[in-house]
Design an enzyme around this catalytic site. Sequence first.
Site, short mmCIF file in Angstrom:
data_model
loop_
_atom_site.label_atom_id
_atom_site.label_comp_id
_atom_site.label_asym_id
_atom_site.label_seq_id
_atom_site.Cartn_x
_atom_site.Cartn_y
_atom_site.Cartn_z
CG HIS A 1 -1.32 1.55 -5.99
ND1 HIS A 1 -1.95 2.76 -6.12
CD2 HIS A 1 -0.75 1.31 -7.22
CE1 HIS A 1 -1.76 3.23 -7.36
NE2 HIS A 1 -1.05 2.36 -8.04
CG HIS B 1 -3.71 10.11 -1.99
ND1 HIS B 1 -2.71 10.79 -2.63
CD2 HIS B 1 -4.20 9.21 -2.87
CE1 HIS B 1 -2.60 10.30 -3.86
NE2 HIS B 1 -3.49 9.35 -4.04
NE ARG C 1 -8.59 9.42 -7.86
CZ ARG C 1 -7.54 8.63 -7.61
NH1 ARG C 1 -7.05 7.88 -8.59
NH2 ARG C 1 -7.01 8.57 -6.42
CG ASP D 1 -8.85 2.53 -4.20
OD1 ASP D 1 -9.26 2.27 -5.33
OD2 ASP D 1 -7.66 2.77 -3.94
N1 AMX Z 1 -5.62 4.46 8.30
C1 AMX Z 1 -4.75 4.35 9.34
N2 AMX Z 1 -3.53 4.89 9.34
C2 AMX Z 1 -3.19 5.62 8.27
C3 AMX Z 1 -4.04 5.80 7.18
C4 AMX Z 1 -5.30 5.17 7.20
N3 AMX Z 1 -6.16 5.25 6.20
N4 AMX Z 1 -3.41 6.57 6.26
C5 AMX Z 1 -2.18 6.84 6.76
N5 AMX Z 1 -2.05 6.26 7.97
C6 AMX Z 1 -0.84 6.22 8.80
C7 AMX Z 1 0.28 5.56 8.02
O1 AMX Z 1 0.15 4.15 8.05
C8 AMX Z 1 1.50 6.08 8.70
O2 AMX Z 1 1.66 5.36 9.89
P1 AMX Z 1 3.13 4.96 10.44
O3 AMX Z 1 3.77 6.28 10.73
O4 AMX Z 1 2.84 4.14 11.64
O5 AMX Z 1 3.81 4.20 9.34
C9 AMX Z 1 1.07 7.51 9.07
O6 AMX Z 1 -0.37 7.52 9.05
C10 AMX Z 1 1.57 8.56 8.09
O7 AMX Z 1 1.20 8.19 6.78
P2 AMX Z 1 0.88 9.29 5.66
O8 AMX Z 1 2.14 10.07 5.44
O9 AMX Z 1 -0.35 10.02 5.98
O10 AMX Z 1 0.53 8.38 4.41
P3 AMX Z 1 1.51 7.72 3.33
O11 AMX Z 1 1.82 8.74 2.28
O12 AMX Z 1 2.66 7.05 3.97
O13 AMX Z 1 0.58 6.56 2.74
C11 AMX Z 1 -1.44 5.63 1.96
C12 AMX Z 1 -0.51 6.82 1.91
C13 AMX Z 1 -2.51 5.78 0.88
C14 AMX Z 1 -0.65 4.35 1.66
C15 AMX Z 1 -2.09 5.54 3.36
O14 AMX Z 1 -2.89 6.68 3.56
C16 AMX Z 1 -2.92 4.29 3.56
O15 AMX Z 1 -2.37 3.25 3.94
N6 AMX Z 1 -4.28 4.35 3.31
C17 AMX Z 1 -5.12 3.18 3.37
C18 AMX Z 1 -4.95 2.32 2.12
C19 AMX Z 1 -5.55 3.00 0.91
O16 AMX Z 1 -6.66 3.50 0.92
N7 AMX Z 1 -4.80 2.99 -0.23
C20 AMX Z 1 -5.29 3.51 -1.51
C21 AMX Z 1 -4.69 4.84 -1.89
C22 AMX Z 1 -5.18 5.28 -3.25
C23 AMX Z 1 -4.65 4.39 -4.33
O17 AMX Z 1 -3.46 4.30 -4.53
N8 AMX Z 1 -5.48 3.67 -5.03
#
Ligand code: AMX
Length: 435
Positions: A272, A318, A327, A373
């Site tokens: 997050h 996301h 944003r 971010d």
């Molecule tokens: N890099 C690598 N893998 C990623 C990824 C990324 N940026 N985003 C998603 N994935 C992976 C997930 O880890 C998940 O893998 P798994 O099946 O092995 O567990 C798979 O893709 C499916 O995930 P998703 O349904 O696309 O995403 P989610 O809704 O579960 O999670 C989020 C969303 C933001 C946590 C994820 O995209 C992520 O970890 N991003 C990187 C961290 C980040 O930027 N967070 C900030 C978000 C904005 C905020 O809240 N401030």
Amino acid sequence: QPTLKERLAELIPPTLERVKAVRAEHGKKSFGPVIVDQLYGGMRGLPALIWEGSVLDPDEGIRFRGKTIPEIQAALPKAPGGSEPLPEGLFWLLVTGEIPTAEQVAGLSAEWAARAAIPEFVEELIDRCPPTLHPMSQFSLAVTALNHDSAFAKAYAQGINKKEYWGPTFEDSMDLIAKLPTIAGRIYRNVYGKGKLPAIDLQKDYSHNLANLLGFGENHAFVELMRLYLTIHSDHEGGNVSAHTGKLVGSALSDPFISYSAALNGLAGPLHGLANQEVLVWLTKMQAKIGTDATDEAVKEYVWATLKGGQVVPGYGHAVLRKTDPRYIAQREFALKHLPDDKLFKLVAQVYKLVPDILLEAGKAKNPWPNVDAHSGVLLTHYGLDQMGYYTVLFGVSRAFGVTAQLIWDRALGAPLERPKSYSTEAIDKMFKNK
Ligand code: AMX
């Protein structure tokens, strides 16, 4: 012209009527099925909450009370000589659904400046934290401690009528927002050895004061960045970890201070709000490894190495969004205007060009595009705020606007205790075994 509290008092009775009417008409209607995967899958997509302040469309991104980021940039009052919206106006919009006048916004700036002081014991609490304690933990500690003077907790102990809850919730919310820059500034100066905190200037807007407390008040572009930053990080509908945590904890009638400190602890997680710190850590490691003017090939290789190492690419993906976060775009436009030749900005732009295709090829992330971010840290670094461990604190100052606006309305509308049902795997298995 009415103050925010006066306007809110006018809006509560018709809003209560409207909610009553909508519930009478649609209360028994179904949203469609809940599937078992949603229980195991972090409740993704489960319709579960009401929040009027902002709504997130997967393709278009956030709308605050129906308005996109470019629309609020155009419509909200600006500081004299400034071109970014004042976050005071965004708070007014979140609370009332209305665009305030410049005079009403100036009234909020003055009121927040007047309420900015924190109790001496909270100053001491912050001062006693070792600089090795993460700034977000210090932030959350200090916000928790503000509950010492909660108007809501006091009124509740004295037996306030539930119809009146919103009044002291509003007062606590105003106090909380007002005190955040003082807390954030003190943490920054303590942790990074930046000397004594200057006084709040009663004539200046909220962002200008925050910039000043951090030591960047003389830099007009940085002050403008704070105005934009605090505006766009404020709210992102109701289900994200920080917004939902604030609402959940508030539903137990915990006061706004302890509700918001809980929200801050959620914001402090790397998936997050901490992602803004993670992005900069990741980018600087990349620069250290492949140099500042690296080729696309070298950047790609670094991104693949991150994925192959079982790590996420911070700032990308996301839970709801499926396109580039507006944003991110707003911050990119700020960079193009103020720092087009910054080396780190160029790297951020290069990463933007390369990462989506790699995430698509890797085939897991549902959204390969950047979120908020991915861009904020490079802007802060440009102006000399290069202490990455601090970045989420600024996110936390802003997110209070959305969380408190929700808390005020939840208490005004009599939102109940949140208590969804959980199931065991055994129960799920039994339930569907013979069907
Ligand atoms: N890099 C690598 N893998 C990623 C990824 C990324 N940026 N985003 C998603 N994935 C992976 C997930 O880890 C998940 O893998 P798994 O099946 O092995 O567990 C798979 O893709 C499916 O995930 P998703 O349904 O696309 O995403 P989610 O809704 O579960 O999670 C989020 C969303 C933001 C946590 C994820 O995209 C992520 O970890 N991003 C990187 C961290 C980040 O930027 N967070 C900030 C978000 C904005 C905020 O809240 N401030």
